[in-house]
Scaffold this motif. Structure first.
Motif, PDB file in Angstrom:
ATOM      1  N   LYS A 193      -1.667   8.885  -9.321  1.00 57.20           N
ATOM      2  CA  LYS A 193      -1.535   9.917  -8.297  1.00 57.20           C
ATOM      3  C   LYS A 193      -0.104   9.996  -7.777  1.00 57.20           C
ATOM      4  CE  LYS A 193      -6.342   9.923  -6.701  1.00 57.20           C
ATOM      5  NZ  LYS A 193      -7.252   9.726  -5.530  1.00 57.20           N
ATOM      6  N   VAL A 194       0.503   8.844  -7.581  1.00 54.95           N
ATOM      7  CA  VAL A 194       1.884   8.798  -7.094  1.00 54.95           C
ATOM      8  C   VAL A 194       2.820   9.439  -8.111  1.00 54.95           C
ATOM      9  CG1 VAL A 194       3.796   7.272  -6.467  1.00 54.95           C
ATOM     10  CG2 VAL A 194       1.480   6.756  -5.687  1.00 54.95           C
ATOM     11  N   LEU A 195       2.643   9.080  -9.391  1.00 56.72           N
ATOM     12  CA  LEU A 195       3.516   9.604 -10.437  1.00 56.72           C
ATOM     13  C   LEU A 195       3.323  11.102 -10.639  1.00 56.72           C
ATOM     14  CD1 LEU A 195       3.269   6.715 -13.064  1.00 56.72           C
ATOM     15  CD2 LEU A 195       5.146   7.191 -11.478  1.00 56.72           C
ATOM     16  N   LEU A 196       2.077  11.559 -10.603  1.00 57.42           N
ATOM     17  CA  LEU A 196       1.808  12.985 -10.788  1.00 57.42           C
ATOM     18  C   LEU A 196       2.453  13.801  -9.672  1.00 57.42           C
ATOM     19  CD1 LEU A 196      -1.932  12.865 -11.917  1.00 57.42           C
ATOM     20  CD2 LEU A 196       0.063  13.336 -13.337  1.00 57.42           C
ATOM     21  N   ASN A 197       2.442  13.268  -8.478  1.00 56.77           N
ATOM     22  CA  ASN A 197       3.078  13.949  -7.358  1.00 56.77           C
ATOM     23  C   ASN A 197       4.600  13.914  -7.482  1.00 56.77           C
ATOM     24  OD1 ASN A 197       3.007  15.174  -4.601  1.00 56.77           O
ATOM     25  ND2 ASN A 197       4.032  13.248  -4.068  1.00 56.77           N
ATOM     26  N   TYR A 198       5.126  12.784  -7.906  1.00 56.21           N
ATOM     27  CA  TYR A 198       6.579  12.605  -8.001  1.00 56.21           C
ATOM     28  C   TYR A 198       7.183  13.486  -9.097  1.00 56.21           C
ATOM     29  CZ  TYR A 198      11.014   9.986  -7.893  1.00 56.21           C
ATOM     30  OH  TYR A 198      12.324   9.615  -7.771  1.00 56.21           O
ATOM     31  N   ALA A 240       0.813  -1.214   0.000  1.00 56.92           N
ATOM     32  CA  ALA A 240       0.000   0.000   0.000  1.00 56.92           C
ATOM     33  C   ALA A 240       0.848   1.266   0.000  1.00 56.92           C
ATOM     34  CB  ALA A 240      -0.921   0.002   1.218  1.00 56.92           C
ATOM     35  N   ASN A 241       2.016   1.210   0.600  1.00 60.75           N
ATOM     36  CA  ASN A 241       2.878   2.384   0.721  1.00 60.75           C
ATOM     37  C   ASN A 241       3.720   2.530  -0.545  1.00 60.75           C
ATOM     38  OD1 ASN A 241       4.690   4.377   1.450  1.00 60.75           O
ATOM     39  ND2 ASN A 241       4.985   3.586   3.514  1.00 60.75           N
ATOM     40  N   PRO A 242       3.648   3.685  -1.227  1.00 56.76           N
ATOM     41  CA  PRO A 242       4.363   3.822  -2.494  1.00 56.76           C
ATOM     42  C   PRO A 242       5.843   4.149  -2.343  1.00 56.76           C
ATOM     43  CG  PRO A 242       3.158   5.828  -2.047  1.00 56.76           C
ATOM     44  CD  PRO A 242       2.800   4.858  -0.950  1.00 56.76           C
ATOM     45  N   ASN A 243       6.299   4.532  -1.138  1.00 60.13           N
ATOM     46  CA  ASN A 243       7.694   4.928  -0.948  1.00 60.13           C
ATOM     47  C   ASN A 243       8.518   3.817  -0.316  1.00 60.13           C
ATOM     48  OD1 ASN A 243       6.891   7.371  -1.930  1.00 60.13           O
ATOM     49  ND2 ASN A 243       7.772   8.588  -0.273  1.00 60.13           N
ATOM     50  N   TYR A 244       9.713   3.625  -0.867  1.00 61.29           N
ATOM     51  CA  TYR A 244      10.643   2.609  -0.378  1.00 61.29           C
ATOM     52  C   TYR A 244      11.978   3.301  -0.131  1.00 61.29           C
ATOM     53  CZ  TYR A 244       7.077  -0.586  -2.014  1.00 61.29           C
ATOM     54  OH  TYR A 244       5.884  -1.238  -2.194  1.00 61.29           O
ATOM     55  N   ASN A 245      12.272   3.586   1.135  1.00 56.24           N
ATOM     56  CA  ASN A 245      13.479   4.324   1.491  1.00 56.24           C
ATOM     57  C   ASN A 245      14.701   3.416   1.485  1.00 56.24           C
ATOM     58  OD1 ASN A 245      11.926   6.701   2.046  1.00 56.24           O
ATOM     59  ND2 ASN A 245      11.340   5.767   3.993  1.00 56.24           N
ATOM     60  N   ILE A 246      15.812   3.943   1.012  1.00 57.59           N
ATOM     61  CA  ILE A 246      17.080   3.218   1.077  1.00 57.59           C
ATOM     62  C   ILE A 246      17.654   3.421   2.470  1.00 57.59           C
ATOM     63  CG2 ILE A 246      19.405   3.016   0.129  1.00 57.59           C
ATOM     64  CD1 ILE A 246      18.290   4.066  -2.527  1.00 57.59           C
ATOM     65  N   ASP A 247      17.716   2.327   3.239  1.00 58.23           N
ATOM     66  CA  ASP A 247      18.110   2.402   4.641  1.00 58.23           C
ATOM     67  C   ASP A 247      19.094   1.276   4.922  1.00 58.23           C
ATOM     68  OD1 ASP A 247      18.364   2.400   7.384  1.00 58.23           O
ATOM     69  OD2 ASP A 247      16.233   2.616   7.798  1.00 58.23           O
ATOM     70  N   PRO A 277      17.135   9.459  -2.270  1.00 59.47           N
ATOM     71  CA  PRO A 277      17.517   8.318  -1.420  1.00 59.47           C
ATOM     72  C   PRO A 277      16.356   7.347  -1.230  1.00 59.47           C
ATOM     73  CG  PRO A 277      16.964  10.166  -0.025  1.00 59.47           C
ATOM     74  CD  PRO A 277      16.751  10.639  -1.455  1.00 59.47           C
ATOM     75  N   PHE A 278      15.433   7.309  -2.171  1.00 61.06           N
ATOM     76  CA  PHE A 278      14.271   6.434  -2.053  1.00 61.06           C
ATOM     77  C   PHE A 278      13.739   6.084  -3.444  1.00 61.06           C
ATOM     78  CE2 PHE A 278      12.702  10.770  -2.153  1.00 61.06           C
ATOM     79  CZ  PHE A 278      11.642  10.712  -3.031  1.00 61.06           C
ATOM     80  N   PHE A 279      12.888   5.045  -3.483  1.00 59.57           N
ATOM     81  CA  PHE A 279      12.169   4.642  -4.689  1.00 59.57           C
ATOM     82  C   PHE A 279      10.690   4.956  -4.508  1.00 59.57           C
ATOM     83  CE2 PHE A 279      15.805   1.852  -4.360  1.00 59.57           C
ATOM     84  CZ  PHE A 279      16.264   1.702  -5.659  1.00 59.57           C
ATOM     85  N   ILE A 280       9.978   5.051  -5.619  1.00 57.68           N
ATOM     86  CA  ILE A 280       8.520   5.084  -5.561  1.00 57.68           C
ATOM     87  C   ILE A 280       7.973   3.912  -6.367  1.00 57.68           C
ATOM     88  CG2 ILE A 280       8.409   7.590  -5.289  1.00 57.68           C
ATOM     89  CD1 ILE A 280       7.251   7.285  -8.390  1.00 57.68           C
ATOM     90  N   ARG A 281       6.849   3.394  -5.943  1.00 55.71           N
ATOM     91  CA  ARG A 281       6.192   2.357  -6.712  1.00 55.71           C
ATOM     92  C   ARG A 281       5.411   3.006  -7.840  1.00 55.71           C
ATOM     93  NH1 ARG A 281       1.762  -2.367  -5.100  1.00 55.71           N
ATOM     94  NH2 ARG A 281       1.850  -3.370  -7.146  1.00 55.71           N
ATOM     95  N   ALA A 282       5.635   2.540  -9.075  1.00 55.22           N
ATOM     96  CA  ALA A 282       5.091   3.221 -10.249  1.00 55.22           C
ATOM     97  C   ALA A 282       3.862   2.550 -10.834  1.00 55.22           C
ATOM     98  CB  ALA A 282       6.167   3.326 -11.332  1.00 55.22           C
ATOM     99  N   ASP A 283       3.607   1.288 -10.483  1.00 56.43           N
ATOM    100  CA  ASP A 283       2.472   0.593 -11.085  1.00 56.43           C
ATOM    101  C   ASP A 283       1.684  -0.159 -10.028  1.00 56.43           C
ATOM    102  OD1 ASP A 283       4.099  -1.512 -10.468  1.00 56.43           O
ATOM    103  OD2 ASP A 283       4.029  -2.445 -12.437  1.00 56.43           O
ATOM    104  N   GLN A 284       0.548  -0.658 -10.436  1.00 57.47           N
ATOM    105  CA  GLN A 284      -0.294  -1.467  -9.541  1.00 57.47           C
ATOM    106  C   GLN A 284      -0.758  -2.718 -10.276  1.00 57.47           C
ATOM    107  OE1 GLN A 284      -3.515   1.071  -8.335  1.00 57.47           O
ATOM    108  NE2 GLN A 284      -3.623   2.114 -10.310  1.00 57.47           N
ATOM    109  N   GLY A 285       0.219  -3.417 -10.844  1.00 57.41           N
ATOM    110  CA  GLY A 285      -0.070  -4.665 -11.532  1.00 57.41           C
ATOM    111  C   GLY A 285      -0.917  -4.473 -12.783  1.00 57.41           C
TER     112      GLY A 285
END
Length: 207
Positions: free
Chosen positions: A170-175, A104-111, A155-163
């Motif tokens: 919405k995620v892409l427009l914001n990014y 559900a969370n579109p952000n994946y932080n590099i940690d 320093p992070f990724f975003i999820r770009a698709d939903q299968g």
């Protein structure tokens, strides 16, 4: 005459050495490999998925069979990258607010301290890079994947698709708030695939 003969022998030897080196390099380019965090690159046959059990799953240790038949297992935490069947994977330690990967969370932080290690499949790299995060559902042999995007400076990724449902608009427009042309292309459904978004960004959104 002897000097000419000696020069001929040295030239022939150098040419033979160059051909052997070239063939070895070409051979390595066709092999799988593992890159360790120690910077060593090891060539051979790589296996990272267990195909023999009841359900397919990732091996806890990545296996390498060298050209001379020697087999060795490497802890995932010791591997920074690998190639399997001409597909390249790179290690990233990813984290979310929940401390685990959730769809559900579109952000994946590099940690690198508290993150969980994932080998992301490299689709393309550039100012905007495209990766795929792969996983197995419990009790399911299907290898699932999601598209992750990362700007060079982030320093992070975003999820770009939903299968099968397509892009996460919405995620892409914001990014991509600072690239109106790209946002317009997404809104007008002129860009319907992740690779189209990546190509457009790398060619039209960078000044």
């Amino acid at each position: 005459m002897n000097e000419f003969k000696t020069l001929y022998i040295y030239t022939a030897f150098a040419l033979l050495l160059f051909q052997q080196t070239s063939l070895l390099a070409q051979g390595n380019q066709q092999l799988d490999y593992i890159v360790l965090y120690s910077a060593d690159t090891l060539y051979g046959n790589v296996k990272y998925i267990d195909e023999e059990g009841v359900h397919r799953k990732f091996y806890k240790k990545i296996r390498l069979t060298t050209i001379d038949g020697k087999r060795k297992k490497y802890k995932r935490k010791d591997v920074s990258a690998f190639r399997k069947d001409n597909v390249n994977y790179k290690s990233f330690w990813l984290n979310q607010s929940s401390q685990k990967i959730t769809l559900a969370n579109p952000n994946y932080n590099i940690d690198n301290k508290d993150g969980q290690q994932h080998f992301l499949r490299i689709v393309s790299q550039g100012k905007l890079s495209h990766y795929e995060l792969e996983w197995f559902e419990q009790g399911n042999a299907t290898l699932w994947s999601m598209a992750l995007l990362k700007k060079e400076e982030d320093p992070f990724f975003i999820r770009a698709d939903q299968g099968l449902l397509g892009l996460k608009k919405k995620v892409l427009l914001n990014y991509f708030f600072n690239c109106p042309k790209l946002k317009e292309g997404i809104n007008l459904k002129q860009l319907n695939n992740v690779w189209q978004v990546v190509d457009f960004y790398n060619s039209d959104c960078i000044h």
